[in-house]
Design an enzyme around this catalytic site. Structure first.
Site, mmCIF file in Angstrom:
data_model
loop_
_atom_site.group_PDB
_atom_site.id
_atom_site.type_symbol
_atom_site.label_atom_id
_atom_site.label_comp_id
_atom_site.label_asym_id
_atom_site.label_seq_id
_atom_site.Cartn_x
_atom_site.Cartn_y
_atom_site.Cartn_z
ATOM 1 C CE LYS A 176 -2.340 2.945 2.663
ATOM 2 N NZ LYS A 176 -2.078 3.990 1.399
ATOM 3 C CB CYS A 285 12.865 8.461 8.310
ATOM 4 S SG CYS A 285 13.951 7.668 7.236
ATOM 5 C CD GLU A 386 9.887 12.458 11.598
ATOM 6 O OE1 GLU A 386 8.877 12.111 12.112
ATOM 7 O OE2 GLU A 386 10.535 11.837 11.021
#
Ligand code: NAD
Length: 492
Positions: A176, A285, A386
């Site tokens: 996905k 990331c 983040e």
């Protein structure tokens, strides 16, 4: 290149509309233009994809020897090399990243398939010492049907990081992609089939993460979930997957430090710090988003870093001179700006950026200036959460002990860079950093073959390495009795 088209689900080798005949648009983040309509899967589509993956696992693919799987993986890599330019362009158009970034990532996908082509052949069981009269061996079997869910920041490369080891291990897959960037994962799945992956082995469903993603994770027909995305989503996925004790690997967020000691090569540290935060427009990331600089070079470093930040070229992602591309969505621009405003409120110093860029080039699409924020303390929101944009926060440290303490003062533990010319200090500090990936005097976090993954709330499991195959396998221990005299353990 024709980009305005319909992108369909891939289920059991068939390109298909969703059973609900629902659609959503996908956009070019740099221009805001619609680049295609994408089939929006519903739960019945997920059921069909899982059933196709199960049938393929129990059918021909389950009997395909490792040598053949290896050949297919090499063939995929060969097709990717041939279609390299087209794939890079498509990745730029759907993600807004710079062409240079896309080229590096598509090439890494190629090398990933080549790595796992070799790994498929090298993935072996063992024999173990057992008492006389017995023989033991272990075998590696595919873990089964894998749900693989990937994010929007590296749409093509993350799909490759997931598909290559799963195929090498003999698993079948329901992939996905992120709703914002579905296009290149669909093309990659087609390439897998072109290279000889049988129908049903790689299935792709596109649609809402919260709906079909969550349903896929809970699905009793799925044996393993491999997820890359936000830490909060990862927690939800782990809870859902626990209901049927699925195998889970999670590659999650980060707030990675970049420690610069005053004995470092100053210019190399500046250039590495620029790459560490601005690569992929900071939507990474492993972005080294916390710059922690020794106090005696603190101001000088900020000044030099800011001067070079100003030289970075932001604009048309397809221009090969561009360093900084677009932000993925307007929503993400607002998130970034919200963080910058919170830093202002909490008393940090905005040295550069901190706003949307002005001018015709940025009238369409989603943009944010590379941003330097200094005098940040670790209790500020921008030091702990983040941001996922081109924003670096800078703080200072006195000595080695404080550098390590600041670096580790986060719930995350994905990556960390450090810059020093002191050999012993470099390795001493590397040993103390709570991060899965540590870089000494360079900013590069991922080469195929090196384990990539996090400590703490950056997740668990490692990708990109030979040992990742174990995360797509079950180990079976077979103990045989080969003694001459029949066994009679109860002695009756
Ligand atoms: P996200 O968590 O919002 O979405 C990731 C994927 O999960 C998408 O495909 C989404 O549709 C799907 N999803 C969303 N909710 C779901 C649910 N409840 N159940 C199942 N699937 C669901 O992440 P994102 O915004 O697409 O990506 C950015 C994040 O990814 C950042 O936090 C970044 O640090 C992280 N990331 C981590 C790594 C790594 O290797 N550690 C690599 C790249 C990105």
């Amino acid at each position: 290149m024709e980009t305005s088209k319909k992108y369909l689900l891939l289920i059991n080798g068939e390109h298909t509309e969703s059973v609900g005949d629902d659609w959503f648009n996908t956009y070019n983040p740099a221009t805001g233009e619609i680049i295609g309509e994408v089939a929006k899967a519903n739960r019945t589509d997920v059921d069909n994809a899982v059933a196709a993956a199960r049938a393929a696992l129990e059918g021909k693919w389950g009997r395909t020897p490792a040598a053949k799987r290896s050949r297919i993986l090499n063939k995929i890599a060969g097709i990717l090399r041939k279609r390299f330019d087209e794939l890079c362009e498509l990745e730029v158009i759907n993600s807004g990243k710079s062409l240079a970034n896309a080229q590096g990532q598509v090439m890494q996908a190629v090398e990933d398939f080549e790595l796992y082509a070799a790994a498929a052949l090298a993935h072996e069981g063992k024999t173990k010492p057992v008492p006389n009269g017995f023989l033991n061996y272990t075998t590696k079997e595919p873990v089964g049907v894998c749900a693989q869910i990937v994010p929007w920041n590296y749409p093509f490369m993350m799909a490759a990081w997931k598909l290559a080891p799963a195929l090498a291990a003999g698993c079948t897959i329901v992939l996905k992609p992120a709703s914002l960037t579905p296009v290149t994962a669909l093309v990659l799945a087609d390439i897998c089939e072109e290279a000889g992956v049988p129908p049903g082995v790689v299935n792709v469903i596109t649609g809402s993460g919260a709906d079909v993603g969550a349903y896929l994770v809970e699905h009793p027909g799925v044996d393993k979930v491999a997820f890359t995305g936000e830490t909060t989503t990862g927690k939800d996925i782990m809870a859902r997957a626990s209901q049927t004790l699925k195998r889970v690997t999670l590659e999650l967020g980060g707030k990675s430090p970049n420690i610069v000691f005053s004995d470092a090569d100053f210019d190399a540290a500046i250039d590495g710090a620029l790459f560490g935060i601005y690569y992929n427009t900071g939507q990474s990331c492993e972005a080294r988003s916390r710059l922690i600089v020794q106090e005696d070079i603190y101001e000088e470093f900020i000044q030099a870093f800011t001067e070079k930040t100003k030289k970075l070229v932001m604009g048309d992602p397809l221009d090969k001179e561009t360093h900084i591309g677009a932000i993925i969505s307007e929503n993400q621009v607002e998130v970034i700006d919200g963080y910058v405003q919170s830093a202002v409120r909490e008393g940090a110093r905005i040295v550069y950026g901190g706003a949307r860029p002005q001018g015709d080039a940025y009238r369409h699409g989603h943009w944010y200036l590379p941003t330097v924020i200094a005098d940040v303390s670790n209790d500020m929101k921008v030091a702990q959460e983040e941001i996922f944009g081109p924003v670096v926060v800078i703080s200072k440290f006195k000595d080695e002990k404080e550098a390590v303490q600041l670096a580790n003062d986060t719930v995350y533990g994905l990556a960390a860079s450090l810059w020093t010319n002191h050999f012993a200090r470099a390795h001493r500090v590397a040993g103390k950093l709570k991060a899965g990936i540590v870089m000494i005097n360079n900013p590069f976090s991922a080469f195929p073959g090196l384990p990539f993954g996090g400590y703490k709330q950056s997740g668990f499991g490692r990708e990109l390495a030979m040992e990742s195959l174990d995360l797509y396998s079950e180990t079976k221990s077979v103990l045989a009795y080969i003694g001459g005299k029949p066994l009679n353990p109860f002695g009756v």
